[in-house]
Design an enzyme around this catalytic site. Structure first.
Site: not given
Length: 325
Positions: A162, A225, A261
């Site tokens: 991430d 995300k 996400k």
């Protein structure tokens, strides 16, 4: 999808495409319309009783179970991984008629220095370890350090990374710099899947969110995300709506599916259902799985298990029956 273009295999990763500034200039966002649409989503589609239980079980399988606290220890991570293996009490799954082996979280997300601990704790399962990287959460370190951090996490066994983007590139409209940065991140990740964290609250406008989403996908992101979880405002449905429509636009033009996400502030089962509804309404059933949808959260699982307990028994279990770690 362009006329005559063949659809890509569903399991194919997004390889990225060349940066298209003309495409970015086409991005326009009507904030009031987005907010109205986001406000009506939970009301337009509701799920009750056994359907709600089924959707909550699906939410668990899309959960990146996360601990990103300053007081994290190896013991904290091992307990989190034990919960990741068995996220719902056996007696509840038995009552629901669901085999225990079918319900596991999508990933466990930790800081780089705890990746090896999580990898060891999850050995023998298919649950990947995700590492936050590139100077998380602010991203205010040199590019060379960011790339070295990604490489170190991959060597430690992280199968997902991430990354945080440099918000300054978005705020100054330097899309080439953002593209080049994320492209370099993708190359450093190698076989590890990459989720690009936009930190949407720090991008100033919803149009910036839409454009940043497209640039990250053009650069090869597997997921986009919403947030780091450390911002003043994290995942919100209006932001999610802008990002899902960017994902849909990217898929229609390239044939490649990219995941979403949402992360930060998702603590209740009801909020998780709202995000599942958003995905179904905007992107369809193809996105309702862990390959294309994740929820980044730490405390959410406890409330989901609490709601499942109510469905099975007719009352809410005491907090100590649903410990997270």
């Amino acid at each position: 999808m362009a006329q005559g273009q063949e659809e890509q295999p569903r399991d194919e990763r997004n390889p990225g495409v060349p940066l298209d500034l003309g495409w970015l200039r086409e991005v326009h966002v009507n904030r009031s319309a987005v907010e109205r649409r986001a406000a009506t989503l939970p009301a337009r589609r509701t799920v009750k009783r056994e359907w709600q239980a089924a959707w909550l079980l699906r939410a668990i399988t899309c959960l990146d179970l996360t601990t990103l606290a300053g007081d994290d220890t190896p013991g904290t991570v091992r307990r989190l991984c034990a919960k990741a293996r068995h996220p719902v009490r056996s007696e509840l799954l038995e009552a629901l008629g669901v085999p225990e082996e079918r319900i596991q979280v999508a990933a466990v997300c930790v800081y780089h220095n705890l990746v090896s601990v999580a990898v060891a704790a999850l050995r023998g399962t298919q649950i990947p370890v995700a590492a936050v990287s590139t100077g998380f959460p602010a991203g205010q370190i040199a590019l060379e350090q960011k790339l070295a951090e990604i490489a170190a996490s991959v060597r430690a066994g992280a199968r997902e990374i991430d990354v945080v983007i440099s918000r300054a590139h978005v705020l100054t409209g330097n899309w080439q710099a953002l593209y080049d940065e994320v492209r370099a991140f993708r190359m450093a990740c190698g076989e590890a899947h990459m989720k690009t964290i936009l930190a949407t609250h720090e991008l100033a406008t919803l149009r910036n969110v839409g454009m940043a989403s497209l640039v990250c996908m053009m650069a090869g992101a597997d997921f986009i995300k919403t947030s780091t979880g450390k911002e003043a405002v994290n995942a919100t449905l209006p932001v999610g709506l802008v990002m899902t429509r960017a994902i849909r636009d990217y898929y229609e033009r390239t044939g490649y599916r990219v995941g979403l996400k949402p992360a930060g502030g998702i603590r209740s089962a009801k909020t998780a259902l709202d995000w599942l509804i958003l995905m179904k309404e905007e992107l369809g059933d193809e996105w309702l799985n862990s390959r294309l949808f994740r929820i980044g959260a730490s405390g959410l699982l406890s409330d989901i298990e609490r709601q499942l307990s109510y469905f099975v028994t007719g009352h809410y279990a005491a907090a100590h029956y649903n410990p997270l770690v």
